[in-house]
Design a protein around this motif. Structure first.
Motif, mmCIF file in Angstrom:
data_model
loop_
_atom_site.group_PDB
_atom_site.id
_atom_site.type_symbol
_atom_site.label_atom_id
_atom_site.label_comp_id
_atom_site.label_asym_id
_atom_site.label_seq_id
_atom_site.Cartn_x
_atom_site.Cartn_y
_atom_site.Cartn_z
ATOM 1 N N GLU A 7 0.733 -1.419 -0.017
ATOM 2 C CA GLU A 7 0.182 0.093 -0.053
ATOM 3 C C GLU A 7 0.859 1.197 -0.098
ATOM 4 O O GLU A 7 0.634 2.167 -0.591
ATOM 5 C CB GLU A 7 -0.984 -0.041 1.259
ATOM 6 C CG GLU A 7 -1.979 -1.255 1.293
ATOM 7 C CD GLU A 7 -2.950 -1.012 2.281
ATOM 8 O OE1 GLU A 7 -3.850 -1.821 2.451
ATOM 9 O OE2 GLU A 7 -2.815 -0.402 3.085
ATOM 10 N N ARG A 54 -10.365 0.317 6.994
ATOM 11 C CA ARG A 54 -10.134 -1.077 6.110
ATOM 12 C C ARG A 54 -10.305 -0.642 4.637
ATOM 13 O O ARG A 54 -9.576 -1.349 3.723
ATOM 14 C CB ARG A 54 -10.671 -2.028 6.944
ATOM 15 C CG ARG A 54 -10.421 -2.378 8.192
ATOM 16 C CD ARG A 54 -9.269 -3.282 8.476
ATOM 17 N NE ARG A 54 -9.425 -4.460 7.646
ATOM 18 C CZ ARG A 54 -9.899 -5.718 8.209
ATOM 19 N NH1 ARG A 54 -10.407 -5.642 9.572
ATOM 20 N NH2 ARG A 54 -10.219 -6.867 7.556
ATOM 21 N N LYS A 59 -6.578 -4.372 -0.389
ATOM 22 C CA LYS A 59 -5.872 -5.368 0.483
ATOM 23 C C LYS A 59 -4.633 -5.705 -0.025
ATOM 24 O O LYS A 59 -3.634 -5.978 0.716
ATOM 25 C CB LYS A 59 -6.777 -6.454 0.812
ATOM 26 C CG LYS A 59 -6.247 -7.397 1.767
ATOM 27 C CD LYS A 59 -7.051 -8.759 2.187
ATOM 28 C CE LYS A 59 -6.353 -9.589 3.250
ATOM 29 N NZ LYS A 59 -7.005 -10.424 3.741
ATOM 30 N N ARG A 84 -6.659 -7.812 -5.190
ATOM 31 C CA ARG A 84 -8.039 -7.896 -4.325
ATOM 32 C C ARG A 84 -8.243 -7.000 -3.388
ATOM 33 O O ARG A 84 -7.608 -6.774 -2.620
ATOM 34 C CB ARG A 84 -7.621 -9.215 -3.634
ATOM 35 C CG ARG A 84 -8.558 -9.905 -2.830
ATOM 36 C CD ARG A 84 -8.124 -11.390 -2.565
ATOM 37 N NE ARG A 84 -7.032 -11.638 -2.007
ATOM 38 C CZ ARG A 84 -6.084 -12.314 -2.040
ATOM 39 N NH1 ARG A 84 -5.883 -12.596 -3.629
ATOM 40 N NH2 ARG A 84 -5.138 -12.276 -1.420
ATOM 41 N N TYR A 85 -9.514 -6.153 -3.572
ATOM 42 C CA TYR A 85 -9.576 -4.958 -2.872
ATOM 43 C C TYR A 85 -10.025 -5.268 -1.631
ATOM 44 O O TYR A 85 -9.348 -4.636 -0.350
ATOM 45 C CB TYR A 85 -10.734 -4.109 -3.538
ATOM 46 C CG TYR A 85 -10.735 -2.682 -3.036
ATOM 47 C CD1 TYR A 85 -10.038 -1.529 -3.908
ATOM 48 C CD2 TYR A 85 -10.979 -2.200 -1.890
ATOM 49 C CE1 TYR A 85 -9.734 -0.609 -3.587
ATOM 50 C CE2 TYR A 85 -10.729 -0.990 -1.546
ATOM 51 C CZ TYR A 85 -10.422 -0.204 -2.197
ATOM 52 O OH TYR A 85 -10.052 1.305 -1.989
ATOM 53 N N ASP A 86 -10.881 -6.016 -1.057
ATOM 54 C CA ASP A 86 -11.373 -6.658 0.026
ATOM 55 C C ASP A 86 -12.109 -8.170 -0.038
ATOM 56 O O ASP A 86 -12.722 -8.242 -0.962
ATOM 57 C CB ASP A 86 -12.694 -5.670 0.460
ATOM 58 C CG ASP A 86 -12.894 -5.970 1.974
ATOM 59 O OD1 ASP A 86 -12.224 -5.550 3.047
ATOM 60 O OD2 ASP A 86 -14.063 -6.733 2.117
ATOM 61 N N ASP A 87 -11.917 -8.921 1.059
ATOM 62 C CA ASP A 87 -12.089 -10.059 0.837
ATOM 63 C C ASP A 87 -12.801 -10.353 2.404
ATOM 64 O O ASP A 87 -13.006 -11.534 2.916
ATOM 65 C CB ASP A 87 -11.214 -11.245 0.826
ATOM 66 C CG ASP A 87 -9.798 -11.300 1.795
ATOM 67 O OD1 ASP A 87 -9.928 -10.439 2.593
ATOM 68 O OD2 ASP A 87 -8.958 -11.699 1.488
ATOM 69 N N THR A 88 -13.421 -9.511 3.080
ATOM 70 C CA THR A 88 -14.079 -9.519 4.402
ATOM 71 C C THR A 88 -15.230 -10.509 4.335
ATOM 72 O O THR A 88 -15.541 -11.318 5.068
ATOM 73 C CB THR A 88 -14.498 -8.167 4.817
ATOM 74 O OG1 THR A 88 -13.480 -7.228 5.077
ATOM 75 C CG2 THR A 88 -15.161 -8.408 6.311
ATOM 76 N N THR A 115 -16.044 -4.888 -5.210
ATOM 77 C CA THR A 115 -16.450 -4.780 -3.744
ATOM 78 C C THR A 115 -17.846 -4.440 -3.386
ATOM 79 O O THR A 115 -18.464 -5.229 -2.438
ATOM 80 C CB THR A 115 -15.223 -4.100 -2.802
ATOM 81 O OG1 THR A 115 -13.900 -4.505 -3.279
ATOM 82 C CG2 THR A 115 -15.692 -4.046 -1.159
#
Length: 452
Positions: A7, A54, A59, A84-88, A115
């Motif tokens: 990042e 977050r 991510k 992969r932006y977010d995998d929550t 997302t």
């Protein structure tokens, strides 16, 4: 040859969170613009600072270079990306596009939209996206296969059926997805169907996936227009982009009684106030790769009266519905004042930038956002993933009924938010998705929880 970009590499490690908009990096203009939509939504909901923090950046971002031996024996190296932006809420999910304009900023922005799209449709996925900087029209089929397999070789450790799932996008198709699934299976020495969706049916693909983006958009249009007491036979439509999604949505609307008066592709467009025969135009393009205003009787096609227009002229037509189904940023502050359509349904990702949004809304134009309108593709990709995991496959009628139910449910929920909060549909869609994302992120613990 793969490099994992941190990042801080993307944001110069000096982002002032109190000054920069959510999810925006100083070097990523498209992502920054995408984040502005989120700012409007944040004014209407109560979400934890932890969740915002977050979601501020992707991510994980992977940049690769893919060497390909060309048919003439030369070697070319192509740049590729996977974000992969977010995998929550679940494994990453998103397409892979082949286009000369692909860059990291674009892929990050597309992953950002994915997302929120997955959250909006309540799918158990996070957002991801990928791409290769290439003009696929300049490559032979053998070169495309080597490029596609090389891309999977380079990102294989970054993807997986429970990590990040690929799908088709601009200038990729079921054949390319089949190559990618096969290459991943070779690397893992076992058949792994669930790593890719949008595959050929014989390799574990789903009925209805190829048409899903357009079919889902059609269900959205059919759910929305009765709210404005608008009937198909009294409604004119212009479709910018005559690729897979644009051509199919044009034909679905035509068959439902709408008057489709204009369509276009990258070469330009055609306009006929009396309406176009879309099945004939699709048939002609399949044979010649060119759009022409024709009427076909079996294999005999004849030219009908029409005007040749540019894409810019198509966007400015005085029609009831405008369907941008091409690429990002087709409507900006520079041409937004020219738009005359009453309704815009975004079948493409990000066809309208945030500055144009404000101009269009001020003119009273109703905009229905991409993260809702074109979510049929990822929804049927979800169905394919489920079928791959279960080894049980559904018929087309069941697929379309499940898709229709899903799209109509989320249209109604988004519409209710828009009416209750008196916001536009794009803001309502982000509120709806953000609420679900916030709940998932907060379930892992927030500052308030850890302060107790």
């Amino acid at each position: 040859m793969a490099k994992l970009i941190q990042e801080n590499d993307l944001n110069n490690s000096a982002v002032d969170d109190t000054q920069s908009p959510p999810l925006a990096s100083k070097n990523a203009s498209l992502l920054s613009d995408a984040g502005k939509r989120l700012e409007k939504a944040l004014k209407h909901i109560d979400i934890s600072e932890d969740a915002i923090a977050r979601l501020r950046y992707p991510k994980a971002t992977l940049s690769v270079h893919i060497p390909v031996r060309m048919d003439d024996g030369s070697l070319k190296v192509f740049a590729g990306y996977r974000v992969r932006y977010d995998d929550t809420r679940g494994p990453g999910k998103g397409g892979v596009r082949y286009h000369p304009g692909v860059n990291l900023d674009e892929v990050q922005s597309l992953a950002f939209w994915m997302t929120f799209k997955c959250a909006l449709l309540d799918l158990p996925f996070g957002g991801a996206k990928g791409g290769i900087t290439v003009n696929p029209k300049e490559l032979s089929k053998s070169e495309l296969e080597r490029l596609s397999r090389g891309y999977v070789d380079a990102i294989a450790g970054f993807i997986g059926p429970n990590i990040d799932i690929l799908a088709p996008d601009v200038y990729t198709n079921s054949t390319i997805m089949g190559w990618m699934m096969d290459q991943y299976s070779i690397i893992n020495r076992q058949l792994v169907r669930g790593v890719v969706t949008g595959k050929p049916l014989t390799l574990g693909g789903s009925q209805g996936r190829n048409e899903a983006t357009a079919t889902g958009a059609f269900y959205v249009i059919e759910a929305i227009l009765p709210k404005f007491d608008i009937k198909p036979e009294q409604t004119t439509v212009a479709v910018q982009g005559f690729g897979n999604a644009g051509a199919i949505i044009a034909e679905l609307l035509f068959k439902a009684g709408y008057k489709v008066v204009a369509v276009s592709d990258s070469q330009g467009g055609i306009y006929a106030p009396q309406g176009l025969d879309i099945p004939s135009i699709r048939h002609h393009k399949a044979q010649s790769r060119r759009i022409k205003a024709v009427y076909c009787d079996d294999s005999v096609c004849s030219i009908v009266e029409h005007q040749n227009i540019s894409n810019a002229e198509l966007l400015a037509l005085d029609v009831d519905i405008l369907v941008p189904a091409a690429l990002e940023n087709q409507i900006t502050a520079a041409n937004a004042s020219d738009i005359k359509a009453k309704f815009i349904f975004e079948v493409a990702n990000g066809p309208i930038d945030s500055a144009a949004d404000e101009i269009l809304l001020a003119k009273g134009i109703k905009i229905f956002p991409d993260i809702l309108v074109n979510a049929g593709g990822v929804t049927v990709s979800y169905f394919e993933w489920v079928q791959n995991r279960n080894g049980w496959y559904w018929e087309l009628e069941e697929i379309n009924q499940r898709l229709k139910t899903k799209m109509e449910t989320e249209v109604e929920k988004t519409w209710a938010i828009a009416q209750k909060l008196e916001v536009d549909m794009r803001t309502a869609a982000y509120i709806h998705g953000l609420n679900r994302l916030g709940e998932a992120l907060d379930a892992k613990g927030t500052r308030d929880y850890f302060k107790q």
